[in-house]
Design an enzyme around this catalytic site. Structure first.
Site, PDB file in Angstrom:
ATOM      1  N   CYS A 106      63.909 -33.277  81.593  1.00 59.30           N
ATOM      2  CA  CYS A 106      64.378 -33.927  80.353  1.00 59.30           C
ATOM      3  C   CYS A 106      64.411 -32.915  79.215  1.00 59.30           C
ATOM      4  CB  CYS A 106      63.496 -35.106  79.980  1.00 59.30           C
ATOM      5  SG  CYS A 106      64.072 -35.937  78.470  1.00 59.30           S
ATOM      6  N   LYS A 146      63.431 -33.906  90.010  1.00 58.79           N
ATOM      7  CA  LYS A 146      64.642 -33.584  89.254  1.00 58.79           C
ATOM      8  C   LYS A 146      64.259 -32.553  88.200  1.00 58.79           C
ATOM      9  CE  LYS A 146      68.706 -35.429  86.916  1.00 58.79           C
ATOM     10  NZ  LYS A 146      68.873 -34.278  86.039  1.00 58.79           N
ATOM     11  N   ASN A 206      73.738 -30.920  90.080  1.00 60.83           N
ATOM     12  CA  ASN A 206      73.880 -31.752  88.900  1.00 60.83           C
ATOM     13  C   ASN A 206      74.324 -30.878  87.728  1.00 60.83           C
ATOM     14  OD1 ASN A 206      71.594 -33.291  86.606  1.00 60.83           O
ATOM     15  ND2 ASN A 206      73.562 -34.096  87.183  1.00 60.83           N
ATOM     16  N   GLY A 207      75.194 -31.433  86.896  1.00 60.39           N
ATOM     17  CA  GLY A 207      75.621 -30.723  85.698  1.00 60.39           C
ATOM     18  C   GLY A 207      77.127 -30.610  85.588  1.00 60.39           C
ATOM     19  N   ARG A 231      76.590 -38.380  82.823  1.00 61.56           N
ATOM     20  CA  ARG A 231      77.438 -38.840  81.716  1.00 61.56           C
ATOM     21  C   ARG A 231      78.874 -39.141  82.127  1.00 61.56           C
ATOM     22  NH1 ARG A 231      77.395 -34.041  78.157  1.00 61.56           N
ATOM     23  NH2 ARG A 231      77.173 -33.006  80.170  1.00 61.56           N
TER      24      ARG A 231
END
Length: 339
Positions: A106, A146, A206-207, A231
């Protein structure tokens, strides 16, 4: 401990897809909405905050106990108190979860300043103790992580990957930016590829996976077991289906903008809607529209006008103007550049 394996109904031979956990977004209601357009293979909950006085958040727990999407759900935790992380993980294992996921990525400053989330990447010794205790406590469910490639740089990257191996983590979801990068700048897919070679468990890339085409490129570049999308699945809830179509080498069916209008209507009709003031509700919907709008028109006019709307009537008048005026118009298969 065996690595994460898909339920029989999902064993298609294709790479895995997962919806990234996003605080204040990936609740039960959003999972149910997105399931109507083509669920990912896996869901992850918003994070359960863990500390000395924490108890399982009832609203987050509902994403597990009331989930009728037919998809497995991982329960994510965030915290640094080892006894309380162990206690919470054991409590979560009393429910029908796919596994327990530890948030080490995060990037919100209010989170990492407490040495949790992405802040843990600064202290590999602490990560070593946390993963060791959690691994000992969780024997019948997957333990997953994660994380990002580092905090401000990638100095601890390989140390953390070694800990992933040492503690037999079952699945690693890796965002290819540092914590300080937030969501800006290029994604280091080369480091995700390094992680795929380094660790003994499956890796989800991811990303910035904003389209089915991009997902295929990332899978090819990294060799990852699958992709985790955050997103961009807000902006295009059909994305997981489109990724599967692309993986099967099928033509991707573009979605008419009228269907996008129906999706926005669903987003508006949250279960809590009657109790939320109109202004707050409009603001909440704009959070989703900020992503949806990027694939609606190349000039960005919908995005600009939508942001100026103050009331429900104004907002939906703008939506209708852009989404219902031409029946043949479709949502772009990837966001327009420069909007």
């Amino acid at each position: 401990m065996s690595q994460v394996s898909l339920p029989q109904s999902l064993q298609t031979g294709l790479p895995i897809t997962a919806l990234a956990p996003m605080q204040d977004v990936t609740n039960l209601w959003f999972m149910k909405v997105i399931a109507q357009y083509g669920s990912p293979d896996y869901f992850f909950t918003e994070y359960f905050r863990v500390n000395e006085t924490s108890r399982l958040n009832r609203n987050i727990l509902a994403a597990i106990t009331e989930n009728d999407t037919g998809r497995p759900v991982f329960a994510q935790m965030i915290g640094e108190s080892i006894p309380d992380l162990v206690r919470t993980a054991k409590e979560l294992c009393n429910y029908n979860i796919a596994g327990v996921d530890l948030n080490m990525g995060c990037p919100a400053p209010r989170i990492y300043r407490k040495q949790v989330g992405g802040g843990l990447l600064l202290t590999p010794e602490k990560v070593d103790r946390i993963l060791g205790e959690l691994r000992q406590a969780i024997s019948d469910r997957p333990l997953t992580v994660k994380m990002r490639v580092g905090f401000e740089n990638t100095d601890t990257f390989y140390k953390i990957l070694d800990l992933i191996n040492r503690h037999s983590i079952d699945l690693l979801s890796l965002h290819g930016r540092t914590v300080k990068d937030m969501y800006h700048g290029p994604v280091k897919y080369d480091l995700i590829a390094e992680a795929v070679r380094w660790v003994n468990c499956p890796v989800l890339a991811n990303g910035n996976i904003y389209s089915a085409k991009k997902a295929l490129e990332v899978l090819s570049q990294t060799g990852a077991a699958g992709v985790m999308v955050g997103r961009w699945a807000i902006g295009n809830p059909w994305l997981f289906n489109q990724i599967r179509q692309a993986l099967r080498q099928e033509a991707i069916a573009p979605m008419p903008l009228v269907e996008v209008r129906n999706y926005i209507e669903r987003l508006w009709q949250t279960p809590e809607a009657p109790n939320i003031p109109e202004r707050a509700r409009v603001g909440y919907l704009k959070m989703f529209l900020n992503y949806i709008a990027l694939s609606v028109d190349a000039q960005g006019l919908f995005l600009r006008l939508m942001r100026q709307a103050q009331t429900e009537v104004e907002l939906f008048k703008i939506c209708d103007r852009f989404l219902l005026s031409e029946e043949t118009k479709t949502l772009a298969l990837e966001p327009y550049q420069g909007v």
